[in-house]
Design a protein around this motif. Structure first.
Motif, short mmCIF file in Angstrom:
data_model
loop_
_atom_site.label_atom_id
_atom_site.label_comp_id
_atom_site.label_asym_id
_atom_site.label_seq_id
_atom_site.Cartn_x
_atom_site.Cartn_y
_atom_site.Cartn_z
N GLY A 9 28.63 3.93 31.19
CA GLY A 9 29.68 4.74 31.79
C GLY A 9 30.56 5.40 30.75
O GLY A 9 30.70 4.92 29.63
N SER A 10 31.18 6.52 31.13
CA SER A 10 32.12 7.21 30.27
C SER A 10 33.04 8.06 31.12
O SER A 10 32.74 8.36 32.29
N LEU A 11 34.15 8.47 30.55
CA LEU A 11 35.11 9.32 31.25
C LEU A 11 34.43 10.58 31.77
O LEU A 11 34.59 10.98 32.93
N ARG A 12 33.64 11.21 30.92
CA ARG A 12 33.02 12.48 31.31
C ARG A 12 31.92 12.30 32.34
O ARG A 12 31.72 13.17 33.21
N SER A 13 31.20 11.18 32.26
CA SER A 13 30.13 10.98 33.25
C SER A 13 30.72 10.79 34.64
O SER A 13 30.16 11.28 35.63
N TYR A 14 31.84 10.10 34.75
CA TYR A 14 32.47 9.92 36.05
C TYR A 14 33.11 11.21 36.56
O TYR A 14 33.24 11.42 37.77
N ALA A 15 33.51 12.09 35.64
CA ALA A 15 34.07 13.38 36.04
C ALA A 15 33.04 14.25 36.75
O ALA A 15 33.39 15.20 37.44
N LYS A 16 31.75 13.92 36.60
CA LYS A 16 30.68 14.72 37.19
C LYS A 16 30.37 14.32 38.64
O LYS A 16 29.53 14.95 39.28
N LEU A 17 31.04 13.30 39.15
CA LEU A 17 30.68 12.78 40.47
C LEU A 17 31.18 13.64 41.63
O LEU A 17 30.81 13.40 42.77
N GLY A 18 32.05 14.58 41.34
CA GLY A 18 32.52 15.46 42.40
C GLY A 18 33.81 14.97 43.05
O GLY A 18 34.72 15.76 43.27
N MET A 19 33.88 13.69 43.35
CA MET A 19 35.12 13.12 43.88
C MET A 19 36.01 12.68 42.74
O MET A 19 35.55 12.24 41.69
N LYS A 20 37.31 12.80 42.92
CA LYS A 20 38.26 12.32 41.91
C LYS A 20 38.08 10.82 41.68
O LYS A 20 37.81 10.07 42.63
N GLN A 21 38.23 10.40 40.44
CA GLN A 21 37.97 9.02 40.06
C GLN A 21 39.14 8.45 39.25
O GLN A 21 39.83 9.18 38.53
N ILE A 22 39.32 7.13 39.35
CA ILE A 22 40.16 6.38 38.41
C ILE A 22 39.32 5.21 37.92
O ILE A 22 38.85 4.40 38.72
N VAL A 23 39.12 5.12 36.60
CA VAL A 23 38.26 4.08 36.04
C VAL A 23 39.01 3.36 34.92
O VAL A 23 40.10 3.76 34.51
#
Length: 501
Positions: free
Chosen positions: A435-449
């Protein structure tokens, strides 16, 4: 000559500089120039509070947001600072011309030169970065040397930079913009419009020169939240509670004592902001038998000497945190995290016969797992262990408002600004990758990790830091860790807050 529709002699006269001499003078001046001055920042800004944003040329400001900022400045004795950037919708991006203008409403606040807010925080007002830049912070890691930097840009991003152990955290921030969306209707412009944030940074400095930076973002009415207050053109509303807080990774056995007090003690973050939801990542380090260090004889011996080699002792620390964070008005969600799964890995991989200190507890947990499997039931062994310890050692059950999320179980906050997924820890990436900040940014929905202990903002993803000590022994070398948490306001806007101490 055929391309521009002129005769050949006219083109030759131009290229030989016998015509359009005014053009060639400007052209030569642009090619041949230079200054003797050191470009490093020398000016200091007066004041202890600032609101810093950016503005695009030939674009109107968001009037209600500007008026809300002025409300904030009046209430908090703060100074508004606006840096301008140039974007030519005709496509010639490097040329400002006589038709360039800025909304008269912000002209008194424009500052397009570098300035020091403190010695360790630099305002980079001289920078002019295209609003279509995908990563406006790219290449600026050393631009402010060993200080943090505020870089004007229409996106809202945050990057935590490495520094030597023991030194203060170092960050790069972008500001968001006070002007409306105004882009070329093609790919780069359309992407930039999507990520354009009508927002700003709030900067506070205390008498000792310590500083704090937070993000503010306009809602549909132009108002914004900052901590427990809501600012609008009509005034200030106090005592506002937030929607949620996602704490920096907890690591109960290794949590920083000062950070812990700031989080949970009376008058701390929890009781001041009163979140409806709390999200806890890496509740435990599982220090005593974590697979990363359980085969290290020196580490094991040190834990033995310090009386920290008990798995039960580790879980007791987690129980203490849960009770400390418990409030009747707040729901706690324990996010499925890699350090918490270390308990499962311990049960799968180790031999209890070689660990007499923890053998009995090992066998009890192992039996619970096998019994659940034989009855075709799911079991969250961390939840089970915490409940057993709470009942046996503290003679009380865990509060009902504490929930344990399973791996890959989704929990989404519904807000006026859209959905925010708060259930991904950050260790598992897309399609089996890390996982990484940028990979989660690609999910379409807003994320907090969480997970990385390094806070950051990239497009729609916010990443927490850690609540643990910043030196845990295994993180060698320069570090980008910080004591940073993500808060979610009632309107769905987010900010990252950092504790210092």
């Amino acid at each position: 000559a055929s391309v521009v529709g002129l005769n050949e002699s006219s083109v030759r006269r131009f290229l030989n500089r016998k015509s359009y001499k005014g053009f060639w003078e400007k052209y030569d001046a642009g090619l041949v120039s230079g200054v003797k001055e050191d470009p490093s920042c020398k000016e200091y800004l007066d004041g202890k509070r600032f609101v810093i944003t950016s503005a695009q040329n030939n674009t109107w400001v968001h009037k209600d947001f500007l008026n809300s900022i002025l409300t904030y400045c009046k209430a908090n004795d703060a100074r508004l600072i606006v840096s301008t950037f140039h974007y030519n919708k005709n496509g010639f991006q490097n040329n400002e011309d006589e038709d360039t203008w800025y909304d008269p409403a912000i002209r008194p606040y424009i500052l397009n030169r570098p300035a020091k807010i403190t010695d360790s925080l630099i305002y980079c007002g001289e920078l002019n970065i295209l609003p279509t830049a995908v990563n406006p912070l790219s290449g600026f890691d050393t631009y402010t040397q060993n200080a943090s930097g505020i870089i004007p840009h229409a996106k809202m991003q945050l990057k935590s930079l490495p520094r030597q152990k023991g030194e203060d955290p170092r960050f790069l921030y972008t500001t968001g913009a006070i002007t409306l969306r105004n882009y070329i209707d093609m790919k780069a412009g359309q992407k930039a419009a999507f990520h354009h944030v009508i927002g700003a940074l709030v900067v506070e400095v205390n008498a000792d020169g310590e500083w704090w930076v937070r993000q503010i973002s306009a809602d549909d009415k132009g108002g914004f939240y900052d901590l427990d207050k809501y600012y609008s053109p009509n005034g200030v509303e106090e005592g506002e509670n937030i929607k949620a807080v996602s704490w920096g990774d907890i690591h109960a056995e290794d949590i920083d004592p000062l950070v812990r007090r700031g989080m949970f003690d009376e008058g701390g973050i929890l009781d001041t902001l009163r979140p409806e939801y709390q999200f806890m990542h890496d509740l435990l380090t599982f220090r005593a038998r974590n697979h990363h260090r359980r085969d290290d004889p020196y580490f094991r011996f040190k834990c033995y000497l310090e009386g920290k080699d008990s798995v039960v002792g580790d879980i007791e620390k987690g129980v203490e945190i849960l009770f400390e964070a418990n409030r009747p008005w707040s729901k706690i969600f324990v996010v499925a995290s890699n350090h918490d799964f270390a308990l499962v890995r311990w049960l799968k991989e180790t031999d209890y016969k070689k660990d007499p200190k923890n053998a009995i507890f090992f066998l009890k947990m192992q039996l619970a797992v096998y019994e659940a499997m034989s009855e075709n039931k799911d079991i969250n062994i961390l939840e089970h262990a915490l409940k057993i310890i709470s009942e046996n050692r503290y003679r009380k059950t865990l509060p009902e408002n504490i929930h344990f999320l399973k791996e890959d179980e989704s929990f989404v906050l519904e807000t006026p600004d859209g959905q925010i997924n708060c259930s991904n820890h950050g260790h598992l990436g897309n399609n089996g990758a890390r996982g990484s900040l940028r990979s989660y940014a690609k999910l379409g929905m807003k994320q907090i990790v969480g997970h990385s202990h390094t806070c950051g903002i990239f497009d729609g993803c916010y990443q927490n830091g850690t609540s643990s000590l910043l030196d845990l022994g295994y993180n060698k070398g320069p570090s980008s860790w910080s004591h940073s948490h993500t808060i979610v306001y009632q309107n769905g806007k987010r900010a990252i807050i950092t504790q210092r101490g």
